[in-house]
Design a protein around this motif. Sequence first.
Motif, PDB file in Angstrom:
ATOM      1  N   GLU A  47     -11.822   7.683  -2.167  1.00 31.14           N
ATOM      2  CA  GLU A  47     -13.050   8.347  -2.222  1.00 31.14           C
ATOM      3  C   GLU A  47     -13.665   7.355  -1.508  1.00 31.14           C
ATOM      4  O   GLU A  47     -15.140   7.577  -0.786  1.00 31.14           O
ATOM      5  CB  GLU A  47     -13.242   8.414  -3.904  1.00 31.14           C
ATOM      6  N   ASN A  48     -14.105   5.913  -1.899  1.00 36.99           N
ATOM      7  CA  ASN A  48     -14.902   5.053  -1.756  1.00 36.99           C
ATOM      8  C   ASN A  48     -14.739   4.291  -0.023  1.00 36.99           C
ATOM      9  O   ASN A  48     -15.730   2.960  -0.038  1.00 36.99           O
ATOM     10  CB  ASN A  48     -15.336   3.917  -3.034  1.00 36.99           C
ATOM     11  N   SER A  49     -13.157   4.607  -0.008  1.00 33.29           N
ATOM     12  CA  SER A  49     -13.207   3.265   1.382  1.00 33.29           C
ATOM     13  C   SER A  49     -11.971   3.921   2.194  1.00 33.29           C
ATOM     14  O   SER A  49     -11.593   5.074   1.745  1.00 33.29           O
ATOM     15  CB  SER A  49     -12.662   1.778   0.812  1.00 33.29           C
ATOM     16  N   LEU A  50     -11.809   3.075   3.124  1.00 37.61           N
ATOM     17  CA  LEU A  50     -11.029   3.430   4.150  1.00 37.61           C
ATOM     18  C   LEU A  50      -9.417   2.307   4.260  1.00 37.61           C
ATOM     19  O   LEU A  50      -9.666   1.133   4.086  1.00 37.61           O
ATOM     20  CB  LEU A  50     -11.076   3.148   5.607  1.00 37.61           C
ATOM     21  N   GLU A  51      -8.564   2.493   3.562  1.00 35.64           N
ATOM     22  CA  GLU A  51      -6.990   1.459   3.508  1.00 35.64           C
ATOM     23  C   GLU A  51      -6.378   1.212   4.592  1.00 35.64           C
ATOM     24  O   GLU A  51      -5.772   2.026   4.737  1.00 35.64           O
ATOM     25  CB  GLU A  51      -6.672   1.523   1.931  1.00 35.64           C
ATOM     26  N   LEU A  52      -6.085   0.544   5.503  1.00 37.48           N
ATOM     27  CA  LEU A  52      -5.053  -0.106   6.054  1.00 37.48           C
ATOM     28  C   LEU A  52      -3.765  -0.647   5.929  1.00 37.48           C
ATOM     29  O   LEU A  52      -4.119  -1.820   4.842  1.00 37.48           O
ATOM     30  CB  LEU A  52      -5.632  -0.847   7.169  1.00 37.48           C
ATOM     31  N   ARG A  53      -3.106  -0.033   5.553  1.00 43.42           N
ATOM     32  CA  ARG A  53      -1.258   0.104   4.886  1.00 43.42           C
ATOM     33  C   ARG A  53      -0.132  -0.396   5.767  1.00 43.42           C
ATOM     34  O   ARG A  53      -0.876   0.272   6.730  1.00 43.42           O
ATOM     35  CB  ARG A  53      -0.856   0.630   3.797  1.00 43.42           C
ATOM     36  N   CYS A  54       0.511  -1.481   5.704  1.00 50.36           N
ATOM     37  CA  CYS A  54       2.208  -2.325   6.528  1.00 50.36           C
ATOM     38  C   CYS A  54       2.654  -0.449   6.629  1.00 50.36           C
ATOM     39  O   CYS A  54       3.086  -0.363   5.973  1.00 50.36           O
ATOM     40  CB  CYS A  54       2.551  -3.142   4.973  1.00 50.36           C
ATOM     41  N   PRO A  55       3.045  -0.403   7.676  1.00 49.78           N
ATOM     42  CA  PRO A  55       4.345   0.098   7.795  1.00 49.78           C
ATOM     43  C   PRO A  55       5.387   0.578   7.317  1.00 49.78           C
ATOM     44  O   PRO A  55       6.264   1.480   7.163  1.00 49.78           O
ATOM     45  CB  PRO A  55       3.995   0.937   9.580  1.00 49.78           C
TER      46      PRO A  55
ATOM     47  N   PRO B 227       0.450  -9.458   3.978  1.00 49.57           N
ATOM     48  CA  PRO B 227       0.658 -10.411   2.654  1.00 49.57           C
ATOM     49  C   PRO B 227       1.828 -10.436   2.487  1.00 49.57           C
ATOM     50  O   PRO B 227       2.247 -11.384   1.785  1.00 49.57           O
ATOM     51  CB  PRO B 227      -0.569 -10.551   2.167  1.00 49.57           C
ATOM     52  N   ASP B 228       2.811  -9.257   1.934  1.00 50.07           N
ATOM     53  CA  ASP B 228       3.583  -9.244   1.693  1.00 50.07           C
ATOM     54  C   ASP B 228       5.346  -9.688   2.467  1.00 50.07           C
ATOM     55  O   ASP B 228       5.832  -9.958   1.588  1.00 50.07           O
ATOM     56  CB  ASP B 228       3.932  -7.467   1.060  1.00 50.07           C
ATOM     57  N   CYS B 229       5.387  -8.581   3.625  1.00 49.09           N
ATOM     58  CA  CYS B 229       6.418  -8.939   4.132  1.00 49.09           C
ATOM     59  C   CYS B 229       6.113  -9.263   5.285  1.00 49.09           C
ATOM     60  O   CYS B 229       7.644  -9.938   6.571  1.00 49.09           O
ATOM     61  CB  CYS B 229       6.602  -7.033   4.291  1.00 49.09           C
ATOM     62  N   GLY B 230       4.794  -9.800   6.105  1.00 52.68           N
ATOM     63  CA  GLY B 230       4.473 -10.300   7.059  1.00 52.68           C
ATOM     64  C   GLY B 230       4.508  -9.451   8.703  1.00 52.68           C
ATOM     65  O   GLY B 230       4.551 -10.458   9.570  1.00 52.68           O
ATOM     66  N   HIS B 231       4.332  -8.540   8.538  1.00 49.58           N
ATOM     67  CA  HIS B 231       4.338  -7.439   9.518  1.00 49.58           C
ATOM     68  C   HIS B 231       2.965  -7.924  10.597  1.00 49.58           C
ATOM     69  O   HIS B 231       2.108  -8.232   9.926  1.00 49.58           O
ATOM     70  CB  HIS B 231       4.139  -6.017   9.396  1.00 49.58           C
ATOM     71  N   GLU B 232       3.184  -7.646  11.721  1.00 50.58           N
ATOM     72  CA  GLU B 232       1.526  -7.901  11.735  1.00 50.58           C
ATOM     73  C   GLU B 232       1.862  -6.994  13.362  1.00 50.58           C
ATOM     74  O   GLU B 232       2.744  -6.773  14.148  1.00 50.58           O
ATOM     75  CB  GLU B 232       2.373  -9.433  13.222  1.00 50.58           C
TER      76      GLU B 232
END
Length: 64
Positions: free
Chosen positions: A47-55, A29-34
């Motif tokens: 602790e409670n989740s898994l985050e997918l982050r933009c490279p 949502p920030d840089c448009g990477h796809e």
Amino acid sequence: MTSTEIYTTSAVDSDPPPQTRSKTSLFCPDCGHESAVTGDWTAKATENSLELRCPDCDAVVQQR
């Protein structure tokens, strides 16, 4: 006095747009990477989740 104007519009195009992206793509949502869900996203476990982050910009794209 009241005037009634009628305009015709086409609600449906005659040809659907071509499918150019996979339904399993994620977008930053920030840089448009796809990339695909299994693509180049950085996975970080919390602790409670898994985050997918933009490279590219490290924004959180999905949290599970």
